[in-house]
Design a protein around this motif. Structure first.
Motif, PDB file in Angstrom:
ATOM      1  N   HIS A  43     -22.098 -20.979   5.656  1.00 19.81           N
ATOM      2  CA  HIS A  43     -21.355 -20.544   4.466  1.00 19.81           C
ATOM      3  C   HIS A  43     -20.213 -19.655   4.957  1.00 19.81           C
ATOM      4  O   HIS A  43     -20.408 -18.476   5.249  1.00 19.81           O
ATOM      5  CB  HIS A  43     -22.268 -19.779   3.504  1.00 19.81           C
ATOM      6  N   TRP A  44     -19.023 -20.242   5.077  1.00 30.24           N
ATOM      7  CA  TRP A  44     -17.902 -19.548   5.687  1.00 30.24           C
ATOM      8  C   TRP A  44     -17.202 -18.632   4.696  1.00 30.24           C
ATOM      9  O   TRP A  44     -17.081 -18.954   3.516  1.00 30.24           O
ATOM     10  CB  TRP A  44     -16.898 -20.554   6.258  1.00 30.24           C
ATOM     11  N   GLY A  45     -16.741 -17.500   5.204  1.00 25.93           N
ATOM     12  CA  GLY A  45     -16.039 -16.568   4.329  1.00 25.93           C
ATOM     13  C   GLY A  45     -15.148 -15.625   5.121  1.00 25.93           C
ATOM     14  O   GLY A  45     -15.232 -15.538   6.354  1.00 25.93           O
ATOM     15  N   LEU A  46     -14.300 -14.912   4.390  1.00 23.59           N
ATOM     16  CA  LEU A  46     -13.415 -13.910   4.967  1.00 23.59           C
ATOM     17  C   LEU A  46     -13.662 -12.574   4.289  1.00 23.59           C
ATOM     18  O   LEU A  46     -13.922 -12.524   3.084  1.00 23.59           O
ATOM     19  CB  LEU A  46     -11.942 -14.277   4.755  1.00 23.59           C
ATOM     20  N   ALA A  47     -13.555 -11.513   5.059  1.00 20.67           N
ATOM     21  CA  ALA A  47     -13.567 -10.153   4.498  1.00 20.67           C
ATOM     22  C   ALA A  47     -12.291  -9.471   4.972  1.00 20.67           C
ATOM     23  O   ALA A  47     -11.970  -9.504   6.162  1.00 20.67           O
ATOM     24  CB  ALA A  47     -14.787  -9.372   4.970  1.00 20.67           C
ATOM     25  N   ILE A  48     -11.550  -8.875   4.051  1.00 18.71           N
ATOM     26  CA  ILE A  48     -10.264  -8.261   4.365  1.00 18.71           C
ATOM     27  C   ILE A  48     -10.292  -6.800   3.942  1.00 18.71           C
ATOM     28  O   ILE A  48     -10.489  -6.486   2.762  1.00 18.71           O
ATOM     29  CB  ILE A  48      -9.112  -9.001   3.661  1.00 18.71           C
ATOM     30  N   ASP A  49     -10.095  -5.921   4.917  1.00 16.79           N
ATOM     31  CA  ASP A  49     -10.120  -4.481   4.673  1.00 16.79           C
ATOM     32  C   ASP A  49      -8.703  -4.007   4.359  1.00 16.79           C
ATOM     33  O   ASP A  49      -7.837  -3.959   5.241  1.00 16.79           O
ATOM     34  CB  ASP A  49     -10.659  -3.766   5.914  1.00 16.79           C
ATOM     35  N   LEU A  50      -8.448  -3.677   3.099  1.00 19.33           N
ATOM     36  CA  LEU A  50      -7.124  -3.211   2.705  1.00 19.33           C
ATOM     37  C   LEU A  50      -6.773  -1.882   3.351  1.00 19.33           C
ATOM     38  O   LEU A  50      -5.597  -1.519   3.427  1.00 19.33           O
ATOM     39  CB  LEU A  50      -7.031  -3.096   1.181  1.00 19.33           C
ATOM     40  N   ASN A  51      -7.771  -1.144   3.807  1.00 17.63           N
ATOM     41  CA  ASN A  51      -7.506   0.124   4.484  1.00 17.63           C
ATOM     42  C   ASN A  51      -6.914  -0.088   5.867  1.00 17.63           C
ATOM     43  O   ASN A  51      -6.163   0.744   6.367  1.00 17.63           O
ATOM     44  CB  ASN A  51      -8.801   0.928   4.627  1.00 17.63           C
ATOM     45  N   SER A  52      -7.262  -1.205   6.501  1.00 19.54           N
ATOM     46  CA  SER A  52      -6.794  -1.483   7.855  1.00 19.54           C
ATOM     47  C   SER A  52      -5.496  -2.274   7.863  1.00 19.54           C
ATOM     48  O   SER A  52      -4.686  -2.122   8.773  1.00 19.54           O
ATOM     49  CB  SER A  52      -7.859  -2.266   8.637  1.00 19.54           C
ATOM     50  N   ALA A 104      10.359   4.070  -9.207  1.00 19.28           N
ATOM     51  CA  ALA A 104      10.978   3.283  -8.143  1.00 19.28           C
ATOM     52  C   ALA A 104      11.524   4.139  -7.006  1.00 19.28           C
ATOM     53  O   ALA A 104      11.966   3.597  -5.996  1.00 19.28           O
ATOM     54  CB  ALA A 104      12.100   2.423  -8.721  1.00 19.28           C
ATOM     55  N   GLU A 105      11.515   5.445  -7.166  1.00 15.20           N
ATOM     56  CA  GLU A 105      12.093   6.301  -6.127  1.00 15.20           C
ATOM     57  C   GLU A 105      11.244   6.333  -4.864  1.00 15.20           C
ATOM     58  O   GLU A 105      11.738   6.119  -3.775  1.00 15.20           O
ATOM     59  CB  GLU A 105      12.292   7.726  -6.675  1.00 15.20           C
ATOM     60  N   ASN A 106       9.939   6.617  -4.995  1.00 21.87           N
ATOM     61  CA  ASN A 106       9.089   6.733  -3.808  1.00 21.87           C
ATOM     62  C   ASN A 106       7.658   6.319  -4.140  1.00 21.87           C
ATOM     63  O   ASN A 106       6.741   7.134  -4.127  1.00 21.87           O
ATOM     64  CB  ASN A 106       9.121   8.172  -3.274  1.00 21.87           C
ATOM     65  N   PRO A 107       7.446   5.040  -4.431  1.00 21.59           N
ATOM     66  CA  PRO A 107       6.109   4.602  -4.844  1.00 21.59           C
ATOM     67  C   PRO A 107       5.158   4.487  -3.670  1.00 21.59           C
ATOM     68  O   PRO A 107       5.565   4.458  -2.505  1.00 21.59           O
ATOM     69  CB  PRO A 107       6.381   3.215  -5.442  1.00 21.59           C
ATOM     70  N   GLU A 108       3.862   4.436  -3.980  1.00 15.42           N
ATOM     71  CA  GLU A 108       2.867   4.101  -2.968  1.00 15.42           C
ATOM     72  C   GLU A 108       2.896   2.590  -2.750  1.00 15.42           C
ATOM     73  O   GLU A 108       3.329   1.830  -3.613  1.00 15.42           O
ATOM     74  CB  GLU A 108       1.475   4.540  -3.424  1.00 15.42           C
ATOM     75  N   VAL A 109       2.436   2.154  -1.581  1.00 15.89           N
ATOM     76  CA  VAL A 109       2.496   0.741  -1.218  1.00 15.89           C
ATOM     77  C   VAL A 109       1.119   0.272  -0.765  1.00 15.89           C
ATOM     78  O   VAL A 109       0.400   0.992  -0.064  1.00 15.89           O
ATOM     79  CB  VAL A 109       3.519   0.494  -0.091  1.00 15.89           C
ATOM     80  N   THR A 110       0.744  -0.921  -1.185  1.00 13.72           N
ATOM     81  CA  THR A 110      -0.489  -1.556  -0.715  1.00 13.72           C
ATOM     82  C   THR A 110      -0.161  -2.983  -0.300  1.00 13.72           C
ATOM     83  O   THR A 110       0.555  -3.691  -1.022  1.00 13.72           O
ATOM     84  CB  THR A 110      -1.566  -1.580  -1.801  1.00 13.72           C
ATOM     85  N   PHE A 111      -0.669  -3.405   0.844  1.00 13.71           N
ATOM     86  CA  PHE A 111      -0.489  -4.776   1.303  1.00 13.71           C
ATOM     87  C   PHE A 111      -1.788  -5.544   1.100  1.00 13.71           C
ATOM     88  O   PHE A 111      -2.875  -5.027   1.359  1.00 13.71           O
ATOM     89  CB  PHE A 111      -0.109  -4.803   2.785  1.00 13.71           C
TER      90      PHE A 111
END
Length: 1020
Positions: free
Chosen positions: A750-759, A814-821
């Motif tokens: 059972h294949w899967g991915l785990a993605i750590d937004l912190n990293s 819009a001046e200095n927002p936080e960013v998440t990828f």
């Protein structure tokens, strides 16, 4: 997410709810017809009939259009080549001062994929977008086929005879000879150059870097008596403060630093602390977007801000203050955190001002960081350029004092601030030779071009750090009649050895070999890296003059508007600008492709009447440093007020069809400073992908919290789909649990991915790795504008800010927002919406949890894409790999040479079919077959997707969720719960784990871990 007070948005048009954006987003698909000319709105009845003809007739016959390719057997099969079986070779990517230890995958003698070398202590298996894309540059049709004399072809014997005759004559007359290069990491190449100097004693070697680190080198020399770049270890730092240094994107050694940095950002049961990161910068960089605290400053403020931090630290450590300091937000807070983490902190600066770097050295010294997080003994060799020596060379050439020059794999006419002066001065130099692989801006001004091999065709070595060595070996026979530059130098020096023999002999005489050298050499080639420990450990005491440094650091005059020149993650310094993978890679911050532009703040845009929608905005004239260039603007949240940003690497004139004429050259104004911008009436559309595939207000996409809350409650920030009161009381099934499927029972894998937004830092290495592995075509600027980009994997960049309910609040946000990828690919849903609507069952569910595509069954209805909530499916409008219509933007892949990079294990899709991420099913099948041949099950780590393998942050984990020993099983704390005879439900116990759009009940096999920021609760 009703408790989350934030607003998440991908671009200004989404934040402001621009009517045009809403219109296009709600239409689900761009209804432009495939005109291929970048224009397509306003379709007519005839257009509709053309579309029907394309969609029904042409698409239905797509499978019939696939070319017939005949297999030709070997007459004499090479011993080390078996058809269908890949070979792997350890090698080294070294471009100027950029470095990565790599493993090259070849098929039937063709390099097709680059992976990171996990044995390297420096890059530790990571790669970057530029490293991954460099395999395509091998097959660039713009490379020279052989040597040239002027603009005419010649042969090596003639070139050597003429060059040696002229060199000998010049040396005999005492004429000055110069070898000009970028940083040379290879110790053996330096020895070759020394032999050349011995043959021609009037020779001097001048090294420069397009993005100079002269300020840091000079500061370390004056502060510690050692002219070198120190080794940094961000993994040991609890507090990081950076002034304009984009160490996760482009500064010094980003692959190495990302690997280190990510270790300080990971959280789990055994680790509930993370580093705190402060960033002070003008342009929103990749590093700034990952910071916990980001402060916007103008370029003229950097020295004053560093001085302010110096004073704040000195006041608590008994030091004396310096003059010229300013007042800036977060300086005192950063100083307090640094003092708490003495010996476990790092302060860095991207400035090329010696005074700024000296103050930074003083801060690190007061914090006792040297010998702990910063190592000057085991120094790095990444940037060795001597800017003053290069300036002297150009001045001497202008004065007619240089008789001969050999440009060793460098292009200063393009990438030096005085390139224009050098170009004019070369007319006074009697002998000019370039070893460039193409007739670039410098090479075309030379008398001879002796083209070097591509690095994948070459032997070489590198010493990226003191005592750390790596080898490069050829992975393919040279494609053209080129010659390794080191062999050219040896020939002109009168040596009888070829470079391979010279390299072996050098290692035999210099490396600490015990026993058989042949065995030592073979092992070194196999591993790719060698570590030689130094017995001597030097200590360094800071002796810099901080008062003089402060005067220099704070001397830059402020201006109302200042230009901040920067380097992009993809294009870099422009060396690989002709690589279409990099040109089409969306910039992690702006999400723009194919273009160069001026980034401006929202407040500047409002004040100057500039409004942008999907990249369409005014052209402007930018004047700085006495130069004026014309280019479009992009409104960039996080751009410091009073500044504008411009990237280097564009404006090429002799790179090739892909790069030539794209954007403007920023090197002549590299120093930045005061700027003037004139807004023009003309408009231009920048090809941006930032608001393609929008979720239109759906929640639970990004989930986040702050560290203090996480420490109290590991599930902080984890928002569950809303369940109404009557459902709770009545026990009724939540809408998210309703399904048309009975469920799936995965008896094997059972294949899967785990993605750590912190990293995840958003570096896009995974993006290019996916493109390389899966034969994803390049479509070009016009097609990207029409929202036909084909990337299977995208990196969604989200801004977040306080809730926005009016225009004034929008401007503030819009001046200095936080960013998440957030990496986004096919989620391989267990209740896949695409599978329920395909009329021909082209998309189906495998017995191992994969959502499969059968390309030759697909008839291109696009129902699946319409029904996909994640917008990860791509419709192939054209035969992008073969169609001459796209030759200008796809020149490296639309010819027989370019097709050598294609992975034979992955189908090259014809037009008219849907395609998407397959979780690298070809790798899964290969791993299973290899394990089967050995009579065992695959072990965790035997199989890995291209994205997870490339990630320098280890943010993506792939594995078998049925394997209780796998990393993903343990990471997600999976428990199998049997719900019925036909299904085993995966219960995930990790508190941070969530599924995107969990409320719709599609049950993906891709899991994300919440984003945690290390900032105060009151500031979250």
């Amino acid at each position: 997410m009703k408790d989350n007070k934030k607003t998440y948005w991908k671009g200004i048009e989404q934040l402001s709810n621009d009517p045009e954006f809403v219109k296009k987003a709600e239409s689900e698909f761009p209804e432009f017809l495939p005109t291929g000319n970048g224009e397509g709105e306003g379709s007519t009845r005839r257009d509709f009939l053309k579309l029907m003809g394309f969609g029904v007739a042409a698409v239905s016959l797509a499978a019939c259009e696939a070319p017939v390719r005949k297999a030709i057997p070997y007459v004499n099969k090479p011993v080390d080549v078996d058809p269908g079986i890949p070979n792997y070779y350890a090698s080294t990517y070294a471009s100027g001062g950029d470095y990565c230890s790599i493993v090259v995958k070849t098929r039937e003698g063709r390099p097709i994929k680059i992976e990171g070398n996990k044995l390297s202590k420096i890059t530790q298996g990571g790669t970057s977008a530029q490293v991954d894309a460099s395999v395509l540059s091998l097959y660039d049709n713009e490379r020279l086929r052989g040597p040239k004399a002027g603009d005419k072809n010649t042969d090596w014997e003639t070139l050597d005879k003429e060059v040696m005759t002229k060199l000998g004559s010049i040396a005999a007359q005492g004429g000055a000879i110069r070898i000009v290069s970028n940083t040379v990491l290879s110790p053996t190449t330096k020895k070759v150059i020394s032999d050349f100097q011995a043959k021609y004693p009037t020779t001097e070697h001048v090294a420069y870097d397009p993005i100079s680190s002269e300020g840091m080198l000079a500061a370390n020399e004056s502060s510690f008596g050692k002219r070198a770049i120190p080794s940094y270890d961000f993994s040991k730092a609890d507090v990081i403060v950076s002034f304009t240094a984009d160490f996760l994107g482009t500064w010094i050694s980003p692959i190495e630093f990302t690997k280190q940095y990510s270790k300080t950002r990971k959280l789990n049961d055994g680790k509930k602390t993370m580093s705190r990161h402060y960033q002070f910068e003008s342009n929103l960089s990749l590093t700034g977007s990952n910071a916990d605290y980001r402060t916007m400053i103008k370029p003229s403020d950097e020295g004053k801000a560093v001085a302010a931090l110096y004073n704040a630290v000195a006041a608590k450590t008994g030091g004396s203050s310096v003059s010229g300091a300013g007042k800036y937000p977060n300086i005192d807070k950063a100083a307090a955190d640094l003092l708490k983490a003495k010996g476990k902190s790092i302060v860095v600066s991207g400035s090329n001002n010696e005074g700024v770097q000296t103050l930074v050295n003083g801060i690190n010294s007061m914090l006792s960081n040297y010998g702990k997080t910063i190592d000057l003994d085991k120094h790095a060799n990444f940037r060795q350029g001597n800017a003053s020596a290069m300036d002297k060379f150009i001045t001497d050439a202008k004065g007619g004092q240089v008789a001969a020059v050999v440009f060793y794999n460098c292009n200063p006419v393009y990438n030096h601030t005085r390139g224009g002066e050098l170009k004019a001065a070369l007319a006074k130099v009697s002998l000019k030779v370039s070893t460039s692989d193409r007739p670039d801006e410098t090479a075309v001004a030379c008398d001879y071009i002796a083209p070097d091999h591509h690095y994948l065709e070459s032997w070489n070595d590198a010493e990226p750090k003191k005592g750390s060595y790596s080898l490069a070996q050829p992975t393919i026979t040279p494609i053209f009649k080129t010659r390794q530059a080191q062999d050219s130098f040896l020939t002109w020096s009168g040596a009888s050895k070829d470079y391979y023999t010279y390299l072996r002999d050098t290692w035999r005489s210099t490396m600490p070999v015990s026993g058989s050298f042949d065995m030592y050499w073979d092992k070194a080639l196999y591993n790719g890296v060698v570590e030689v420990e130094s017995e001597e450990q030097q200590t360094f005491e800071f002796a810099g003059d901080v008062n003089s440094a402060a005067r220099s650091a704070t001397s830059m005059n402020a201006a109302d508007l200042e230009l901040a020149v920067y380097t992009k993650v993809g294009i870099g310094d422009g060396t690989q600008a002709n690589n279409p993978w990099l040109q089409e890679m969306p910039d992690p911050i702006t999400k723009a492709t194919w273009d160069n532009y001026l980034t401006v703040s929202q407040s500047w845009a409002t004040a100057n009447g500039v409004k942008a929608f999907e990249g369409k905005a005014n052209m402007v004239n930018l004047t700085a440093g006495g130069k004026t260039v014309k280019l479009p603007v992009v409104i960039q949240p996080g751009q410091a007020p009073g500044t504008v940003g411009l990237a280097v690497g564009y404006g090429r004139t002799n790179a090739g069809k892909v790069a030539d004429g794209r954007g403007v050259d920023a090197y002549p104004i590299l120093v930045g400073g005061a700027a003037k911008v004139e807004v023009l009436d003309e408009q231009y559309q920048v090809a941006q992908t930032q608001t393609h595939q929008t979720y239109m207000g759906r929640e639970t996409v990004i989930q986040e919290s702050v560290l203090s809350k996480y420490q109290k409650d590991p599930s902080a920030g984890r928002y569950h789909p809303h369940v109404s009161t009557w459902q709770e009381e009545s026990g009724e099934t939540s809408p998210g649990n309703l399904s048309l499927w009975k469920g799936h029972k995965y008896k094997n894998h059972h294949w899967g991915l785990a993605i750590d937004l912190n990293s995840c830092t958003g570096c896009s290495a995974c993006h290019v790795a996916c493109q390389s592995e899966n034969n994803i075509p390049v479509v070009g600027r016009d097609e990207v504008i029409m929202r036909r980009d084909m990337h299977w994997m995208r990196i969604d960049r989200y801004y977040s800010s306080a809730s926005v309910d009016n225009y004034e609040a929008m401007e503030v946000a819009a001046e200095n927002p936080e960013v998440t990828f957030q990496p986004m690919m096919c989620q391989h849903c267990n209740n896949a919406p695409c599978e329920t609507v395909c009329p021909v069952a082209a998309t189906t569910h495998s017995t191992e949890g994969l959502n499969q595509m059968t390309y030759n069954r697909c008839i291109g209805t696009r129902y699946c894409a319409n029904n996909c909530p994640y917008k990860v499916r791509r419709f192939n409008w054209f035969k992008y790999h073969d169609n001459s219509q796209f030759e200008d933007v796809n020149t490296a892949m639309s010819n027989d040479l370019g097709k050598m990079v294609l992975n034979p294990d992955v189908t090259v899709r014809s037009r008219g079919v849907m395609e998407k991420c397959s979780l690298c099913v070809q790798r899964i099948q290969y791993g299973k077959l290899e394990a089967k041949k050995e009579g065992r099950r695959p072990n965790d780590g035997d199989i890995n997707t291209a994205c997870a393998s490339a990630c320098p942050a280890d943010a993506i984990v792939f594995g078998d969720m049925n394997d209780k020993e796998s990393r993903i099983y343990k990471m997600l704390k999976i428990e199998d719960t049997e719900k019925a005879d036909y299904i085993i439900e995966k219960e995930i116990g990790e508190p941070r784990a969530y599924h995107v759009l969990e409320e719709i009940g599609v049950k993906p096999n891709v899991t994300y871990l919440t984003k945690i920021r290390n900032k105060e609760e009151s500031e979250a």
